[in-house]
Design an enzyme around this catalytic site. Sequence first.
Site, PDB file in Angstrom:
ATOM      1  N   ASP A  36       0.821  -1.206   0.000  1.00 36.29           N
ATOM      2  CA  ASP A  36       0.000   0.000   0.000  1.00 36.29           C
ATOM      3  C   ASP A  36       0.861   1.263   0.000  1.00 36.29           C
ATOM      4  OD1 ASP A  36      -2.107   1.566   2.535  1.00 36.29           O
ATOM      5  OD2 ASP A  36      -1.929   1.925   0.369  1.00 36.29           O
ATOM      6  N   ASP A 220      -1.816   5.594  -5.299  1.00 38.71           N
ATOM      7  CA  ASP A 220      -2.115   4.773  -4.135  1.00 38.71           C
ATOM      8  C   ASP A 220      -2.516   3.352  -4.521  1.00 38.71           C
ATOM      9  OD1 ASP A 220      -4.401   5.106  -1.277  1.00 38.71           O
ATOM     10  OD2 ASP A 220      -2.841   3.649  -1.813  1.00 38.71           O
TER      11      ASP A 220
END
Length: 331
Positions: A36, A220
Amino acid sequence: DTGSAAAIPVNPNYDIAYVTPVSIGTPPQTLHLDFDTGSSDLWVFSSHLPASQIRGQTIYVPANSSTAKLLADHTWSITYGDGSASRGNVYVDNFTVGGLTVENQAVQCALQVSTSFTRESNIDGLVGLGFSTLNTVVPKSQLTFFDNAKPHMDEPVFTADLKWKSEGTYDFGFIDEKKYTGKITYVPVNTSPGYWTFTSSGYAVGSGNFSATSIVGIADTGTSLVYLPPSILTAYYRQVEGATSSRTYGGYVFPCNSKLPSFTFGIGEARITIPSSYISYAPVTAGSSTCFGGLQSSSSLGINIWGDVALKAAFVVFHGGNPPTIGWAKK
Ligand SMILES: CC[C@H](C)[C@H](NC(=O)C[C@H](O)[C@H](CC1CCCCC1)NC(=O)CCNC(=O)[C@H](Cc1ccccc1)NC(=O)N1CCC(N)CC1)C(=O)NCc1cnc(C)nc1N
């Protein structure tokens, strides 16, 4: 050193997230973690969790690792954009991704996870690849796997080659020329928010003309969809038969058989096009003929997010040099 590991969609039908196999401890314990770039905590489902909060996930058992060491009196607690959360204590242990090992990596063990994590049986935790300033460990914040590995890497980079409904790769320490076409366009990164924040040079809907406008957003890998300013969404969904912004489903929906235009965004002079198939994201509920869009409005977020729907249309280089930059290429 270099490493290369698979990025596997957690769900065979919709790319809500990707997990990557990692090895922790001695003897190695293999877990599948969500890499992430939108956060900076490396945390795992662990033997400290109550059984009621585990539903099929693989747990890390520090007691079974001869190289695990408790980081006494350190704790962590994190909340994500979708309201999910977790908290726990901290060990350091050997951590290996695709052949690249970091010794004494902070491995944050969950003592408590929110229901959305319990429900997602294919995610055993997260590997934060944002800037270490975002790490939530107190009293002393910890470094990410990337920050720990950087000094040993051939190049201070990692790349994301995510794919639509199939297995991609995360590479560490090198750029694989075979994974992209043309050239990589690098743009500056603003590290102060702690995310990989960059400015896109504009957008086009389908074959329409390109609208040059600066769009500040984050790259992201931990976010499924793309979230952009409402004006861009209106311009896009105006071209989709039967599209409406639904309060029920919390975003733009449309008849699943509607024809969708592609979406192009600018990286400097370069252009990345998201195919329409990536934007017809998923039926709002299983079997429904109403689909939820992969492009949604960022108006309630306060930040624009280039999530997986955009990232899987490109080969993305997260360059951790001084200063960090981000590179995008077609593939
Ligand atoms: C240190 C905190 C850290 C930096 C934190 N970072 C983030 O939230 C961004 C980060 O990339 C996280 C990483 C996620 C977290 C959930 C588990 C998977 C990874 N991204 C998000 O929260 C973006 C919104 N969520 C998503 O995009 C999740 C991801 C997910 C995937 C699979 C299973 C479960 C969730 N997707 C869905 O909920 N989907 C279901 C609905 C479907 N239409 C799309 C897919 C933050 O900004 N938190 C501040 C924060 C707190 N509270 C709130 C309310 N907003 C905040 N921004």
